[in-house]
Design a protein around this motif. Structure first.
Motif, short mmCIF file in Angstrom:
data_model
loop_
_atom_site.label_atom_id
_atom_site.label_comp_id
_atom_site.label_asym_id
_atom_site.label_seq_id
_atom_site.Cartn_x
_atom_site.Cartn_y
_atom_site.Cartn_z
N ASN A 1 0.83 -1.21 0.00
CA ASN A 1 0.00 0.00 0.00
C ASN A 1 0.85 1.25 0.00
N GLU A 2 1.96 1.19 0.69
CA GLU A 2 2.85 2.36 0.78
C GLU A 2 4.21 1.95 0.24
N SER A 3 4.34 1.91 -1.08
CA SER A 3 5.58 1.49 -1.73
C SER A 3 6.35 2.70 -2.21
N GLU A 4 7.65 2.60 -2.04
CA GLU A 4 8.56 3.64 -2.53
C GLU A 4 9.43 3.02 -3.61
N TRP A 5 9.40 3.59 -4.80
CA TRP A 5 10.08 3.00 -5.95
C TRP A 5 11.46 3.63 -6.14
N HIS A 6 12.43 2.75 -6.43
CA HIS A 6 13.80 3.19 -6.73
C HIS A 6 14.28 2.41 -7.96
N TYR A 7 15.10 3.08 -8.78
CA TYR A 7 15.62 2.46 -10.01
C TYR A 7 17.14 2.57 -10.00
N PHE A 8 17.79 1.44 -10.31
CA PHE A 8 19.25 1.40 -10.33
C PHE A 8 19.71 0.72 -11.61
N LEU A 9 20.95 1.06 -11.98
CA LEU A 9 21.53 0.54 -13.23
C LEU A 9 22.86 -0.15 -12.93
N CYS A 10 23.09 -1.32 -13.57
CA CYS A 10 24.36 -2.04 -13.42
C CYS A 10 25.38 -1.40 -14.34
N LYS A 11 26.47 -0.87 -13.77
CA LYS A 11 27.48 -0.14 -14.53
C LYS A 11 28.84 -0.80 -14.38
N GLU A 12 29.75 -0.39 -15.26
CA GLU A 12 31.16 -0.79 -15.16
C GLU A 12 31.92 0.37 -14.55
N LYS A 13 32.22 0.27 -13.25
CA LYS A 13 32.88 1.36 -12.54
C LYS A 13 34.38 1.38 -12.77
N ALA A 14 34.95 0.28 -13.09
CA ALA A 14 36.38 0.16 -13.38
C ALA A 14 36.55 -1.03 -14.32
N PRO A 15 37.72 -1.18 -14.93
CA PRO A 15 37.90 -2.34 -15.82
C PRO A 15 37.60 -3.64 -15.09
N ASP A 16 36.62 -4.37 -15.62
CA ASP A 16 36.20 -5.65 -15.08
C ASP A 16 35.59 -5.53 -13.68
N VAL A 17 35.17 -4.35 -13.32
CA VAL A 17 34.49 -4.12 -12.03
C VAL A 17 33.10 -3.57 -12.33
N PHE A 18 32.07 -4.34 -11.96
CA PHE A 18 30.70 -3.96 -12.27
C PHE A 18 29.91 -3.86 -10.96
N ASP A 19 29.13 -2.76 -10.84
CA ASP A 19 28.36 -2.56 -9.61
C ASP A 19 27.21 -1.60 -9.91
N TRP A 20 26.30 -1.50 -8.93
CA TRP A 20 25.13 -0.64 -9.09
C TRP A 20 25.50 0.81 -8.75
N ASP A 21 24.72 1.72 -9.30
CA ASP A 21 24.95 3.15 -9.02
C ASP A 21 24.19 3.55 -7.76
N SER A 22 24.47 2.85 -6.67
CA SER A 22 23.82 3.16 -5.38
C SER A 22 24.79 2.86 -4.26
N SER A 23 24.51 3.39 -3.05
CA SER A 23 25.35 3.14 -1.88
C SER A 23 24.46 2.94 -0.67
N GLY A 24 24.95 2.12 0.25
CA GLY A 24 24.20 1.88 1.48
C GLY A 24 23.13 0.84 1.29
N PRO A 25 22.66 0.27 2.37
CA PRO A 25 21.57 -0.71 2.30
C PRO A 25 20.29 -0.06 1.79
N LEU A 26 19.48 -0.83 1.08
CA LEU A 26 18.23 -0.35 0.51
C LEU A 26 17.06 -0.76 1.40
#
Length: 649
Positions: free
Chosen positions: A229-254
């Motif tokens: 009933n009370e949902s908060e929507w967030h959108y994240f993208l999987c990126k390449e932050k460094a060579p062969d290093v892939f992570d989401w564009d977010s920080s901290g627990p969700l």
């Protein structure tokens, strides 16, 4: 600029995301390593299935290893769970293994002559249900076979079955769907929630799932925190932050909720979760690890703990422990990524004396044919003496050369055999264009000898024949001179013994008596007519050749031996004349008989021609009639009064 590109990619993914309940295709997704596999329900031909996969950037799935076969089995198991329990029957799903028309079965290869649709080398893994048919006239495709009524077992991987690829508009028997494969440069870890919520991932190949173990690069995560009933929507993208290093564009627990603290999913932390007094919490790491920038994930303080170097490269941490270097063993060097090693071709520096063979991580030297290593290092080579005793392959003479050898033959022989190592005798009496001898020619091993007809003897030059003096009687003395047989194949004359003869002037001469020549057994004899050859004895008598010249002596001898020799010569002359008359008479008689026979033959020929002409002469119409004999006309009655009888007057 990077933020703008990320927002644009996120917007495109949102626009392309299929709506829930809008008839979206049901499919199962499994991702691991650098690839994702999707299993689909649809009765398509192999070509249509490949087209469906390629539209989203993939191909029909390859099964090159047993690990890959297990991932596909998991995708098929998820797909079967989406349907109600099916009746017991076998189903087939297209995979990316095909054999084009005109290419035949090769039973010596694991793939039996088939090749992967997306390309790649031939692989060793195969799991055939039964041996493929040996057909070259039609295109053949391979499918995965499994029992649709039973959940796939980990110990029973799907079998391979080959068959027709199908035609557009017509379904293929037992084909239930297909499996696609999509490859990526990297993966992101799944998002961890610190409180109630739900995450849905949308992949670049338009597949949605909430239970991916690895999320492919450029995928979007849709996070809904809180209750429905009370949902908060967030959108994240999987990126390449460094060579062969892939992570989401977010920080901290969700979806952090003070109500739950670290009790809900460990606060979303990978290792340790530490609560504060006010209901807040934070993530921490165990000794030897450090917290990454997302404040959730932990990484080893040893930069080599994740094995960033590939292949034979080894990882070496730097001094501060924040970075590392990859090093290669001897014979290798780093490639362009600085994380893997490639072989160094040492042969480009020409380290060997003759031939260099490059090997992975090293090299070794080889000698050319005809050479051998001169030492244990194999860096120098020396010539092999093929003509050494016990090693010579030649039948007669062998000559060693630098790196090789050649064979030769003695005079009177020529090279023979496939490798020109054997020697064959030359038949000088048969092969010579001109006559080597004036009369007889005897071929020997490696040579030849000349001989003469009866009544002649061999001249001192060993080739020509000269008139010899012989007698009709037996030899007067014992045979001598057998020791002259050392000349192989030559006529071996006997010692001559003298018998006195007398010439018309009364001079006494010695006429040698010779013994017949002795020849080697099986020696071939080639007669060669001399230029001038007149027999010296009576016809029909074989005169043995002589190789000794008579010795003349002057003086008068009053012995009866001279008269006997003269008489013997006269008798021989009379016998020759008588024999000549016999021969001439016989020849004349034969010629007369031939002439008589020829005349008789001509007469019979002419007579036959005359009879043939008579038979061919045309008949006249009067030939069928016969002539009556003439009758004398009736005469008038003689007038008795006629003065002349027979007349009217």
């Amino acid at each position: 600029m990077a933020t703008s590109a990320g927002l644009l990619l996120l917007l495109l993914l949102l626009l392309g995301q299929p709506r829930v309940g809008a008839g979206a295709e049901r499919k199962a997704v499994v991702c691991a390593g650098t690839a994702c596999y999707t299993a689909h329900w649809d009765k398509l031909t192999a070509a249509e299935a490949q087209s469906h996969c390629s539209k989203n950037g993939g191909n029909l799935a390859t099964v090159k290893t047993e690990e890959e076969a297990r991932l596909i089995q998991r995708a098929l198991a998820q797909l079967l769970q989406l349907e109600a329990p099916l009746v017991t029957r076998m189903g087939k799903f297209w995979m990316g293994l095909q054999r084009e028309k005109g290419k035949c079965l090769d039973s010596t290869l694991p793939l039996r002559g088939f090749s992967w649709v997306g390309g790649g080398e031939n692989t060793s893994y195969a799991n055939w249900y039964k041996e493929p048919k040996n057909s070259c006239t039609f295109r053949r495709c391979v499918s995965l076979v499994l029992d649709l009524s039973l959940p796939p077992l980990a110990s029973h991987l799907p079998k391979w079955a080959e068959g027709p690829c199908g035609n557009p508009g017509f379904s293929v028997n037992n084909i239930e769907g297909f499996v696609c494969k999509f490859s990526f440069k990297g993966m992101c870890r799944p998002l961890a929630l610190g409180g109630p919520g739900q995450v849905n991932y949308t992949t670049p190949f338009q597949a949605t799932s909430s239970s991916l173990e690895a999320v492919p690069f450029a995928s979007m995560a849709n996070v809904a925190c809180g209750d429905r009933n009370e949902s908060e929507w967030h959108y994240f993208l999987c990126k390449e932050k460094a060579p062969d290093v892939f992570d989401w564009d977010s920080s901290g627990p969700l979806c952090v909720n003070p109500k739950y603290g670290c009790d809900f999913n460990n606060g979303g932390c990978q290792q340790d979760c530490f609560e504060g007094g006010d209901g807040s919490f934070r993530c921490g790491c165990r000794p030897g690890f450090r917290l990454l920038d997302d404040l959730v994930t932990c990484a080893s303080r040893n930069p080599c703990s994740s094995s960033p170097c590939r292949g034979v490269a080894t990882c070496v941490p730097e001094t501060l422990g924040k970075s590392y270097l990859c090093r290669c063993p001897q014979g290798y060097q780093l490639d362009s990524t600085q994380r893997d090693c490639v072989d160094v071709d040492e042969c480009q520096g020409s380290p060997c004396a003759q031939e260099c063979v490059n090997t992975p991580g090293g090299f070794h030297c080889q000698c050319w044919v005809g050479y051998e290593p001169s030492g244990p290092g194999e860096e120098t080579c020396r010539d092999v003496d093929e003509c050494a005793p016990g090693r010579s392959p030649c039948a007669q003479d062998c000559t060693n050369t630098d790196g090789s050898f050649y064979c030769s033959c003695k005079e009177g022989f020529v090279l023979a055999g496939e490798d020109d190592t054997q020697c064959q005798d030359v038949d000088e009496c048969e092969d010579s264009e001109g006559h080597l001898c004036d009369s007889l020619c005897f071929n020997m091993q490696g040579s030849f000898r000349c001989g003469c007809l009866p009544g002649w003897e061999l001249a001192p030059n060993g080739v020509s024949c000269i008139m010899g003096t012989t007698t009709l009687g037996p030899p007067a003395g014992p045979h001598q001179g057998d020791d002259m047989g050392e000349r192989q194949g030559n006529l071996v004359p006997s010692a001559s013994t003298s018998s006195p003869t007398r010439d018309p002037k009364g001079t006494s001469k010695v006429a040698p008596t010779v013994r017949g020549p002795s020849l080697l057994p099986n020696a071939p004899i080639t007669p060669t007519p001399p230029k001038t050859m007149v027999p010296s004895g009576p016809p029909g008598v074989w005169m043995e050749p002589s190789t000794h010249h008579p010795t003349a002596s002057t003086g008068h001898r009053e012995s009866t031996g001279g008269d006997f020799a003269a008489k013997q010569n006269d008798d021989g002359t009379d016998g020759q004349k008588l024999l000549l008359f016999y021969i001439l008479g016989t020849v004349v008689a034969i010629l007369l008989l031939l002439a008589l026979a020829l005349g008789l033959l001509v007469y019979r020929k002419r007579r036959a021609k005359r009879e043939e002409k008579k038979e061919k002469k045309p008949q006249s119409a009067t030939d069928s009639y016969s002539w009556a004999p003439e009758r004398a006309e009736s005469r008038a009655t003689e007038n008795q009064y006629s003065p002349t009888p027979g007349s009217d007057c």
